[in-house]
Design an enzyme around this catalytic site. Sequence first.
Site, short mmCIF file in Angstrom:
data_model
loop_
_atom_site.label_atom_id
_atom_site.label_comp_id
_atom_site.label_asym_id
_atom_site.label_seq_id
_atom_site.Cartn_x
_atom_site.Cartn_y
_atom_site.Cartn_z
N GLY A 41 -16.67 -48.38 -18.48
CA GLY A 41 -17.22 -48.82 -17.19
C GLY A 41 -18.71 -48.54 -17.09
N GLY A 101 -10.63 -50.15 -16.25
CA GLY A 101 -10.45 -49.49 -17.55
C GLY A 101 -11.05 -48.10 -17.53
N GLY A 102 -11.39 -47.61 -18.69
CA GLY A 102 -11.85 -46.24 -18.83
C GLY A 102 -13.27 -46.04 -18.32
N ILE A 103 -13.59 -44.80 -18.00
CA ILE A 103 -14.87 -44.48 -17.37
C ILE A 103 -16.05 -44.73 -18.33
CG2 ILE A 103 -14.84 -42.00 -17.95
CD1 ILE A 103 -15.71 -41.49 -15.04
N CYS A 128 -3.39 -45.06 -13.73
CA CYS A 128 -4.66 -44.50 -13.26
C CYS A 128 -4.45 -43.52 -12.11
CB CYS A 128 -5.61 -45.62 -12.85
SG CYS A 128 -4.87 -46.71 -11.62
N LYS A 141 -10.42 -61.67 -19.29
CA LYS A 141 -10.27 -61.08 -20.62
C LYS A 141 -9.26 -59.95 -20.55
CE LYS A 141 -11.65 -57.69 -23.17
NZ LYS A 141 -10.52 -57.60 -24.09
N GLU A 181 -8.98 -37.06 -17.77
CA GLU A 181 -7.81 -37.93 -17.70
C GLU A 181 -7.13 -37.98 -19.07
OE1 GLU A 181 -8.49 -42.20 -17.49
OE2 GLU A 181 -7.13 -42.29 -15.79
N GLU A 239 -12.98 -50.37 -11.42
CA GLU A 239 -11.79 -49.55 -11.13
C GLU A 239 -11.58 -48.68 -12.36
OE1 GLU A 239 -10.03 -49.37 -8.43
OE2 GLU A 239 -10.65 -51.15 -7.33
#
Length: 491
Positions: free
Chosen positions: A233, A228-230, A284, A175, A385, A250
């Site tokens: 995740g 992707g973003g935290i 990242c 995806k 970030e 990641e």
Amino acid sequence: MILGNHYIDGRWQAAASGRERTVTNPCDGAAIARVAEGGREDAASAVTAARRCFDRGDWPRTPALERGRLLDRLAGLVERDREELARLETLDTGKTLTESRWDMDDIAGIFRYYAGLADKEGGEVLASPHPGTTSRVVREPVGVCGQISPWNYPLLQASWKMAPALAAGCTIVMKPSEITPLTTLKITALAEEAGFPPGVVNTVLGPGPEVGAELAQNPDVDLISFTGGIATGKGIMRAAADSVKRVALELGGKNPNIVFDDADFDLAVDYALNGVFFHAGQICSAGARLLVQDGVHDRFVATLRDRMKRIVLGSGLDEGTQMGPLISAAHRDKVEHYVALAREEGARLVLGGARPDNPHLQAGFFYRPTLFTACESTMRIVQEEVFGPVVTVERFQSEAEVIALANGTIYGLAAGFWTRDPDRMERMAGALRFGTVWINDFNVYFVQAPWGGFKQSGIGRELGRQGLEEYTEVKHIYHNYETRAVNWFGV
Ligand code: NAD
């Protein structure tokens, strides 16, 4: 106009709902593609196809050598279509064509690496403690893998997942980010051309909270790999918990780039620029957090500012452009929010902090390279970030102080430092709690070495041998060839 559909069980198909999405070029907002906008039902049918193929198809039992051959063929197709792929990536993400071409070369190399590694793992024979027995450990494919990737390196991130999963004998449902699906669609077509059997490679398009969430929740998915973003995740981990899926994450980073007084000054300045402003800081591992020792701090900031002023913004397709736009209006809003916050927190704006004036850039989501000094480790601009062309500078005095500062965030993806002192190199490399540490370099990665984060930057590793192991389960096979009755319950 490019058109794109899902690829499920070897067939290209529209969304079950008939919905579509327009994909735009972040450089000028122009429509570049119409693609299927899938939902949960499309993701579920792709999972069913991948499950059937894994459980009843030949793929997991196909000799590893043959899986490697297919991956090698795919690498060749990436090389053949390098220029088309690079142009698609630039259209979709806004990054410069030079950067996209590097990505495509890396991607071909990633498929070649895992093509070569596919048949190198033969398992292990253990010294069994029992006479008349053998004991061995084998690695088997983990099963059906959901693979969710972000918009900043659409095809690179997808290939980090796709290549090792296929080498291991898994079936996959990819995806891509809904904002940048074009190169993932193209690699899917190349996988079809290479000859991967139907059901092995599936691609579903659509928004994360629908398509991605289904992949994370569906009990027929054995492993979910996410970049992707935290915040996303964490949601994926929660969704995966119900079926105790394997989870590979990641996530983001806030990566310190540390310059000691004894560093090679010119090289450190040069890499500070590369570290932050490639792909407009949407990396990242961007070195968005500079820590500069007191003795060189002022000269370093002045030189960095002068070089930042000369960065050329423009369309990624134009010769001479050094930095493209941000990915979307919403993302530029986020960057602007952080810049406003930094000013409120007391950071000193030295350069940038605004959109460019150039009339040619007004239709795109451009933002000027931005430099803040007088930053403190407690500021949100230092801790969080930003994912844009914004660099913060903190001043430090001692090695012990900078180690504590650098380690003092929730992230642990990558860190770099600049020094000529060999003893300090070893001390620093040991003390920094990051998945990658660069000594006198920044932002370098290659397929042979593992990539991933300590702390909240992620779980697991991609690339290298570890990247292949992630897609395997370990099985212990014990064979007793002199079985005797135990007679424990004998009468
Ligand atoms: P994002 O989390 O918004 O989206 C990533 C992917 O997740 C997209 O495909 C999206 O559609 C999907 N998604 C969104 N919501 C979902 C949900 N509820 N369930 C399942 N899937 C969902 O991230 P992004 O903005 O696309 O990417 C930027 C982030 O990625 C940054 O934080 C960056 O640091 C990180 N990143 C990390 C690495 C790494 O190697 N550690 C590499 C590249 C990017």
